[in-house]
Design a protein around this motif. Structure first.
Motif, PDB file in Angstrom:
ATOM      1  N   CYS A 199       0.830  -1.204   0.000  1.00 47.97           N
ATOM      2  CA  CYS A 199       0.000   0.000   0.000  1.00 47.97           C
ATOM      3  C   CYS A 199       0.864   1.252   0.000  1.00 47.97           C
ATOM      4  O   CYS A 199       0.581   2.233  -0.701  1.00 47.97           O
ATOM      5  CB  CYS A 199      -0.913   0.007   1.223  1.00 47.97           C
ATOM      6  N   LEU A 200       1.931   1.210   0.785  1.00 46.34           N
ATOM      7  CA  LEU A 200       2.821   2.366   0.888  1.00 46.34           C
ATOM      8  C   LEU A 200       3.501   2.655  -0.439  1.00 46.34           C
ATOM      9  O   LEU A 200       3.594   3.810  -0.878  1.00 46.34           O
ATOM     10  CB  LEU A 200       3.866   2.095   1.967  1.00 46.34           C
ATOM     11  N   ILE A 201       3.953   1.613  -1.137  1.00 48.53           N
ATOM     12  CA  ILE A 201       4.638   1.811  -2.413  1.00 48.53           C
ATOM     13  C   ILE A 201       3.673   2.323  -3.473  1.00 48.53           C
ATOM     14  O   ILE A 201       4.010   3.213  -4.267  1.00 48.53           O
ATOM     15  CB  ILE A 201       5.309   0.500  -2.860  1.00 48.53           C
ATOM     16  N   ARG A 202       2.456   1.797  -3.510  1.00 46.60           N
ATOM     17  CA  ARG A 202       1.477   2.273  -4.493  1.00 46.60           C
ATOM     18  C   ARG A 202       1.139   3.743  -4.241  1.00 46.60           C
ATOM     19  O   ARG A 202       0.974   4.522  -5.170  1.00 46.60           O
ATOM     20  CB  ARG A 202       0.219   1.402  -4.448  1.00 46.60           C
ATOM     21  N   ARG A 203       1.052   4.113  -2.978  1.00 43.74           N
ATOM     22  CA  ARG A 203       0.791   5.518  -2.656  1.00 43.74           C
ATOM     23  C   ARG A 203       1.957   6.402  -3.096  1.00 43.74           C
ATOM     24  O   ARG A 203       1.747   7.474  -3.683  1.00 43.74           O
ATOM     25  CB  ARG A 203       0.544   5.668  -1.151  1.00 43.74           C
ATOM     26  N   ARG A 204       3.178   5.982  -2.814  1.00 47.54           N
ATOM     27  CA  ARG A 204       4.347   6.766  -3.209  1.00 47.54           C
ATOM     28  C   ARG A 204       4.427   6.906  -4.719  1.00 47.54           C
ATOM     29  O   ARG A 204       4.798   7.964  -5.240  1.00 47.54           O
ATOM     30  CB  ARG A 204       5.617   6.104  -2.676  1.00 47.54           C
ATOM     31  N   ALA A 205       4.073   5.841  -5.444  1.00 41.54           N
ATOM     32  CA  ALA A 205       4.089   5.898  -6.902  1.00 41.54           C
ATOM     33  C   ALA A 205       3.039   6.885  -7.417  1.00 41.54           C
ATOM     34  O   ALA A 205       3.286   7.624  -8.383  1.00 41.54           O
ATOM     35  CB  ALA A 205       3.852   4.512  -7.487  1.00 41.54           C
ATOM     36  N   PHE A 206       1.864   6.890  -6.791  1.00 44.00           N
ATOM     37  CA  PHE A 206       0.822   7.856  -7.150  1.00 44.00           C
ATOM     38  C   PHE A 206       1.338   9.279  -6.944  1.00 44.00           C
ATOM     39  O   PHE A 206       1.225  10.137  -7.828  1.00 44.00           O
ATOM     40  CB  PHE A 206      -0.427   7.624  -6.294  1.00 44.00           C
TER      41      PHE A 206
END
Length: 356
Positions: A199-206
């Motif tokens: 979840c953290l990585i997907r948020r950072r990518a967004f």
């Protein structure tokens, strides 16, 4: 203070350190009784510090190989695990192993107790989908009991184990870039719990992709977190989003199960997909293509993830060598369907109904 290293810790030792009765310690260690959560957490922490080995685990270790694997996931109703289990089962059937499955409901204390319970049952290895960044209970079974363990889906940022995960960064960037091309603004991310690395990585990518394309926008105003990766949370948080933003909007949702709740909310309110709400999820769970409005998503190779985890784990069990600690990222694929079926055209960001 913990007992001397050459002595085996007892329930009485834990009770003295926790300033509770031995009976209370026994209830907690056996997952029984109406004991407060603070007391349970305190007792488990002391037991780990003292390297306490329950008799049930000692007996399981003496029994030898049982040809069984323990699998711990967050939610059994999470459709993504259907494909993961298929991959695991294909390997275990071929190798003559059985599977014991449990779920944590994203509760680290329940995860801790389930890991211990499976160890007590004498499983030969463990496949774990971690629900948080707490890893001490995993380290206990790996380092002290020598239980081969493989992580799937998530990994620990500060402790390395063999982990099979999706290429979350690449997948999230592709999803957001697709929404940018649609010119259906504003683009919003329905984010997952930050305690889970995926979840953290997907948020950072967004955040990175939006900032690169629209540096004037504050990404924090475009992120709405859910408490759990469930349709109910997707439904609840979508209602919040509509309090701040008027359609049309574009959504990158943390996973497909959560996106199903968004679709239901839109149907209840008469919002059109994709004209009012363009929507893309993550995982590519079964049946997405059969929905009345098929959901665009990022496909994770769930079966391959399950196969690789089970194969590596059984190889470790047979060889007696622990899995090599490393992170293995599996490639993902952008799958476009009806929920984002709009003409692609780059346009400016829109404004929210509250002036954002």
């Amino acid at each position: 203070m913990p007992p001397k290293s050459e002595q085996r810790a007892t329930i009485q030792d834990i009770a003295r350190a926790a300033q509770v009765s031995p009976a209370t310690v026994s209830l907690v260690l056996n997952r029984k009784g109406n004991i407060s959560e603070n007391t349970r957490t305190k007792i488990w922490k002391i037991a780990e510090e003292m390297q306490f080995v329950p008799n049930s685990i000692a007996r399981a270790l003496r029994r030898g190989r049982t040809f069984s694997l323990g699998v711990v996931v967050n939610h059994l109703q999470n459709h993504f695990f259907t494909s993961v289990f298929s991959g695991i089962e294909r390997v275990t059937d071929a190798q003559g192993f059985t599977i014991l499955v449990s779920q944590t409901h994203d509760d680290v204390n329940k995860e801790r107790s389930q890991v211990q319970l499976l160890t007590e049952r004498g499983v030969d290895g463990l496949i774990l989908f971690p629900c948080s960044q707490e890893w001490s209970h995993v380290d206990t079974v790996v380092q002290r009991f020598g239980l081969p363990t493989v992580l799937i889906g998530n990994y620990f940022e500060n402790k390395e184990y063999l982990s099979f995960v999706a290429d979350n960064w690449s997948g999230a960037c592709k999803a957001v870039q697709h929404l940018i091309a649609l010119a259906r603004q504003p683009i919003i991310h329905m984010a997952g719990p930050p305690t889970q690395t995926m979840c953290l990585i997907r948020r950072r990518a967004f955040e990175s992709t939006i900032s690169e394309n629209f540096p004037e926008i504050s990404t924090s105003e475009r992120i709405f977190p859910v408490a759990a990766l469930t349709p109910a949370e997707g439904y609840r948080v979508m209602a919040q989003i509509l309090e701040h933003y008027c359609p049309p909007v574009s959504l990158f949702v943390i996973n497909d199960d959560t996106a199903l709740g968004v679709l239901r909310l839109c149907a209840d309110r008469g919002l059109r997909i994709p004209e009012d709400v363009a929507l893309i999820g993550f995982s590519d769970i079964p049946t997405l293509s059969t929905l009345s409005i098929p959901l665009s998503t990022v496909r994770i190779p769930g079966e391959a993830m399950g196969e690789k985890a089970a194969t590596t784990l059984i190889e470790s069990i047979k060889s007696g060598k622990p899995p090599l600690p490393m992170r293995v990222e599996l490639p993902v694929e952008l799958i476009l369907r009806g929920s984002t079926n709009l003409p692609a055209a780059r346009g400016p960001l829109g404004n929210s109904s509250d002036g954002r």
